[in-house]
Design a protein around this motif. Structure first.
Motif, PDB file in Angstrom:
ATOM      1  N   ASP A  94      -5.611   5.627 -11.374  1.00  0.00           N
ATOM      2  CA  ASP A  94      -4.642   6.136 -12.340  1.00  0.00           C
ATOM      3  C   ASP A  94      -3.260   5.496 -12.239  1.00  0.00           C
ATOM      4  N   ARG A  95      -3.065   4.599 -11.274  1.00  0.00           N
ATOM      5  CA  ARG A  95      -1.749   3.956 -11.137  1.00  0.00           C
ATOM      6  C   ARG A  95      -1.852   2.734 -10.227  1.00  0.00           C
ATOM      7  N   SER A  96      -0.948   1.780 -10.448  1.00  0.00           N
ATOM      8  CA  SER A  96      -0.883   0.607  -9.591  1.00  0.00           C
ATOM      9  C   SER A  96       0.517   0.020  -9.666  1.00  0.00           C
ATOM     10  N   GLY A  97       0.912  -0.648  -8.582  1.00  0.00           N
ATOM     11  CA  GLY A  97       2.220  -1.278  -8.530  1.00  0.00           C
ATOM     12  C   GLY A  97       2.980  -0.906  -7.268  1.00  0.00           C
ATOM     13  N   TRP A  98       4.294  -1.089  -7.322  1.00  0.00           N
ATOM     14  CA  TRP A  98       5.172  -0.849  -6.171  1.00  0.00           C
ATOM     15  C   TRP A  98       5.672   0.586  -6.239  1.00  0.00           C
ATOM     16  N   GLN A  99       5.158   1.408  -5.337  1.00  0.00           N
ATOM     17  CA  GLN A  99       5.316   2.857  -5.408  1.00  0.00           C
ATOM     18  C   GLN A  99       6.316   3.363  -4.373  1.00  0.00           C
ATOM     19  N   MET A 100       7.150   4.315  -4.774  1.00  0.00           N
ATOM     20  CA  MET A 100       8.038   5.012  -3.843  1.00  0.00           C
ATOM     21  C   MET A 100       7.390   6.302  -3.355  1.00  0.00           C
ATOM     22  N   ALA A 101       7.712   6.653  -2.117  1.00  0.00           N
ATOM     23  CA  ALA A 101       7.280   7.931  -1.557  1.00  0.00           C
ATOM     24  C   ALA A 101       8.326   8.395  -0.553  1.00  0.00           C
ATOM     25  N   ILE A 102       8.466   9.694  -0.418  1.00  0.00           N
ATOM     26  CA  ILE A 102       9.406  10.263   0.554  1.00  0.00           C
ATOM     27  C   ILE A 102       8.605  11.039   1.584  1.00  0.00           C
ATOM     28  N   LEU A 103       8.679  10.582   2.832  1.00  0.00           N
ATOM     29  CA  LEU A 103       7.820  11.089   3.897  1.00  0.00           C
ATOM     30  C   LEU A 103       8.598  11.938   4.887  1.00  0.00           C
ATOM     31  N   ASP A 104       7.876  12.848   5.525  1.00  0.00           N
ATOM     32  CA  ASP A 104       8.422  13.698   6.568  1.00  0.00           C
ATOM     33  C   ASP A 104       8.271  12.966   7.901  1.00  0.00           C
ATOM     34  N   MET A 105       9.402  12.562   8.494  1.00  0.00           N
ATOM     35  CA  MET A 105       9.324  11.774   9.726  1.00  0.00           C
ATOM     36  C   MET A 105       8.806  12.584  10.909  1.00  0.00           C
ATOM     37  N   LYS A 106       8.759  13.904  10.793  1.00  0.00           N
ATOM     38  CA  LYS A 106       8.151  14.700  11.862  1.00  0.00           C
ATOM     39  C   LYS A 106       6.649  14.442  11.960  1.00  0.00           C
ATOM     40  N   SER A 107       6.072  13.941  10.862  1.00  0.00           N
ATOM     41  CA  SER A 107       4.639  13.671  10.851  1.00  0.00           C
ATOM     42  C   SER A 107       4.313  12.254  11.291  1.00  0.00           C
ATOM     43  N   VAL A 108       5.328  11.500  11.686  1.00  0.00           N
ATOM     44  CA  VAL A 108       5.126  10.137  12.193  1.00  0.00           C
ATOM     45  C   VAL A 108       5.300  10.177  13.705  1.00  0.00           C
ATOM     46  N   ASP A 109       4.266   9.796  14.420  1.00  0.00           N
ATOM     47  CA  ASP A 109       4.313   9.813  15.881  1.00  0.00           C
ATOM     48  C   ASP A 109       5.430   8.902  16.374  1.00  0.00           C
ATOM     49  N   SER A 110       6.193   9.388  17.348  1.00  0.00           N
ATOM     50  CA  SER A 110       7.300   8.591  17.889  1.00  0.00           C
ATOM     51  C   SER A 110       6.817   7.266  18.469  1.00  0.00           C
TER      52      SER A 110
END
Length: 380
Positions: free
Chosen positions: A170-186
């Motif tokens: 349903d979509r293609s291209g250069w996509q933006m997203a806003i992520l929760d850095m608490k869910s990224v392992d240090s």
């Protein structure tokens, strides 16, 4: 639908407190450069004086209110205090501006509230290498593969606006997203990746987002919107403001050094100071006019090329101004001025590195192309 431009009764910004905060940030700059967690205290201070929320609806520099000149001055002042803090803060403002432009109302309310109530720091990370970000789908779950580089404030940011390639039904291209850095392992933050000449305190590490399962509410706008003009190139005036703040710091430290050693009466030194201050004022004039054009044209849809061109000219002019100020300052202070306890050595390194922005030569060519096609532009 954007929030209406109304002044909130609970505005938290305190300009007097900001002045004190900037003084403390400047005093702590040398310590921050070597602090393993970066400028944590600095952003707590900025939160406490209301600076993190200053562009939100109803606040002093509300994006809806046409306050670009005040915003550029704020960015410049923070850059003067500490360029690394200025770089991270500019990324926060940039991310909030993209939310202002493109977020759905529910998203906007959520992310704005996180800034208002919790002092969340946002970042924006677009740069990547061969292992860049891709959004992939498997069994109905969309997840991320790949990394971003130059992630300024990687250990400080609460919400990271990243970009990457998406190719779904349903979509293609250069996509933006806003992520929760608490869910990224240090452990996914590569602290060994930032071995640099300057801007050490910005902690612009490489971050691996592989395995992050993303929800639809975390996607921002449609693919391709990140590069939408005139906002993409026009935003260069914000990092240029931070850079000019670094040049202001160099000018102030240079003059203080000469006065401390009783060399300010020397006529050769006075000529150099004259050159520095003339360049500095020129930079301020560029920023002032860029702000006027931005507020006048950014949302009009009628002067996009003029706005982009002036932003490009502002960017390259301030780069040249900063380089010349560093050169004049270097001649003023000599070897002794580049040693402890003086601050100029660190500021030189920070500004030299920060000035290395993408595609400087291509930017100049774009300016030339514009005026070749229309040499009557800006004849007001």
């Amino acid at each position: 639908m954007r929030e209406k431009n109304t002044i909130r009764q609970d505005q938290k910004f305190d300009n007097g407190m900001l002045t004190q905060v900037l003084e403390k940030i400047a005093q702590r700059s040398s310590k921050s450069e070597h602090h393993p967690e970066g400028p944590q205290e600095e952003f707590q201070w900025l939160k406490d004086c209301g600076a993190l929320a200053i562009v939100l609806p109803g606040e002093l520099m509300d994006f809806n209110a046409g306050r670009t000149l005040q915003l550029l001055k704020l960015l410049k002042d923070i850059g003067q205090a500490n360029l690394s803090v200025g770089r991270i803060f500019e990324g926060h403002i940039n991310a909030l501006y993209l939310i202002h432009l493109y977020a759905r109302e529910r998203q906007r309310e959520k992310w704005y509230q996180e800034v208002r109530d919790h002092g969340y720091l946002f970042g924006i990370w677009n740069t990547q290498a061969n292992d860049g970000v891709r959004f992939i789908e498997s069994e109905g779950i969309i997840s991320i593969e790949g990394s971003k580089t130059f992630c300024s404030g990687a250990t400080l940011v609460n919400r990271a606006l990243i970009t990457g390639n998406i190719s779904l039904s349903d979509r293609s291209g250069w996509q933006m997203a806003i992520l929760d850095m608490k869910s990224v392992d240090s452990q996914n933050i590569d602290r060994d990746s930032w071995k640099t000449l300057g801007m050490k305190a910005s902690g612009s590490y490489k971050v691996d987002f592989s395995g992050y399962e993303i929800t639809e509410d975390e996607f921002l706008a449609d693919p391709g919107m990140y590069l939408r003009q005139p906002y993409f190139n026009g935003g260069a005036i914000r990092f240029a403001a931070v850079q000019l703040g670094g040049a202001e710091a160099i000018a102030a430290h240079t003059l203080a050094y000469l006065q401390e050693l009783n060399r300010s009466a020397d006529q050769i030194q006075q000529m150099r100071i004259s050159n520095i201050m003339t360049l500095l004022i020129s930079g301020r004039i560029w920023l002032n006019q860029a702000a006027v054009y931005y507020d006048k044209w950014a949302n009009s849809g009628t002067h996009d090329e003029e706005l982009i061109t002036f932003a490009n000219m502002t960017r390259i002019s301030i780069e040249e101004i900063c380089l010349k100020i560093m050169d004049e300052s270097n001649r003023c202070v000599g070897a002794r001025g580049l040693m402890h306890p003086y601050q100029l050595e660190r500021i030189y390194r920070d500004l030299s590195f920060y000035l290395r922005q993408p595609a400087p030569d291509a930017t100049r060519l774009k300016v030339a192309e514009f005026f070749i096609e229309d040499n009557s532009a800006f004849n007001e």
